[in-house]
Design a protein around this motif. Structure first.
Motif, PDB file in Angstrom:
ATOM      1  N   LYS A 161     -53.889  75.459 -15.778  1.00 48.79           N
ATOM      2  CA  LYS A 161     -54.366  75.000 -14.470  1.00 48.79           C
ATOM      3  C   LYS A 161     -55.170  76.070 -13.735  1.00 48.79           C
ATOM      4  O   LYS A 161     -56.096  75.743 -13.005  1.00 48.79           O
ATOM      5  CB  LYS A 161     -53.193  74.559 -13.597  1.00 48.79           C
ATOM      6  N   HIS A 182     -54.901  66.623 -14.684  1.00 55.25           N
ATOM      7  CA  HIS A 182     -54.740  67.027 -16.077  1.00 55.25           C
ATOM      8  C   HIS A 182     -56.100  67.379 -16.687  1.00 55.25           C
ATOM      9  O   HIS A 182     -57.090  66.708 -16.409  1.00 55.25           O
ATOM     10  CB  HIS A 182     -54.097  65.889 -16.873  1.00 55.25           C
ATOM     11  N   CYS A 235     -46.874  69.463 -16.991  1.00 62.28           N
ATOM     12  CA  CYS A 235     -48.082  69.233 -17.785  1.00 62.28           C
ATOM     13  C   CYS A 235     -48.001  67.869 -18.442  1.00 62.28           C
ATOM     14  O   CYS A 235     -46.921  67.278 -18.541  1.00 62.28           O
ATOM     15  CB  CYS A 235     -48.286  70.331 -18.831  1.00 62.28           C
TER      16      CYS A 235
END
Ligand SMILES: [Zn+2]
Length: 192
Positions: free
Chosen positions: A93, A88, A25
């Motif tokens: 996600k 991102h 991340c």
């Protein structure tokens, strides 16, 4: 500051993209700098090392590492992580669409094995299936991710190198055919 030249990206980026989509991340740091964070099982020292090498090759900077309770966090501060991982976004996600940019698709088509290796190293495993009182043993690969888009990317990349995969359960894809497992064993193997 000039951005990263995407044409200079190669096999290490394809690997790192697989890792990022699995277990990575981005978080904003300050002054336009992003922190890439990747979480890994501390037992897999070889994979941790591969990941740090890939960061070093992609970003030309040394990755940091911190460890707690069986988990290793690999991290790296850089202005361009967001440029390299435009997937991102807010939230997890699997709660938003994950689409590749055209240049990312092209890089994976050039280096599908590295991308698959990154996905397996983050969210996959190689397991031995034993049947009939252990008379037959055969390895299988599994890839597990809550994002249908990321599972579709795994399946697509496998298809590029002739590896057959199929859904095993809701979040899980398996590679079980002998020839397909042999192909994956040629460049992945057991996690270590
Ligand atoms: Zn940039």
């Amino acid at each position: 500051v000039a951005c990263v030249d995407q044409r200079g990206l190669s096999v290490s980026y394809a690997y790192l993209l697989g890792i990022y989509l699995g277990d990575g991340c981005l978080t904003p740091f300050h002054r336009g700098v992003w922190k890439l964070r990747i979480f890994m099982d501390a037992r897999y020292t070889g994979i941790v090392e591969s990941c740090k090498i890939a960061i070093n090759e992609v970003a030309a900077r040394t990755a940091g590492q911190s460890r707690r309770e069986g988990c290793v966090e690999i991290y790296s501060y850089w202005k361009h992580w967001l440029c390299l991982f435009p997937q991102h976004g807010a939230g997890e996600k699997h709660l938003r669409p994950i689409r590749l940019e055209h240049w990312q698709t092209r890089l994976i088509e050039e280096h599908p094995k590295a991308f698959i290796r990154g996905l397996i190293h983050s969210d996959g495993c190689r397991a031995i299936n034993r049947v009939k009182q252990r008379r037959y043993e055969y390895p299988r690969y599994f890839f597990t991710n809550h994002s249908a888009d990321i599972r579709a990317l795994f399946k697509w990349a496998c298809g590029l190198i002739g590896v057959e995969s199929r859904p095993n359960n809701q979040y899980n894809i398996s590679v079980a055919r002998r020839r397909s497992v042999e192909i994956l064993d040629g460049f992945i193997g057991p996690k270590a």
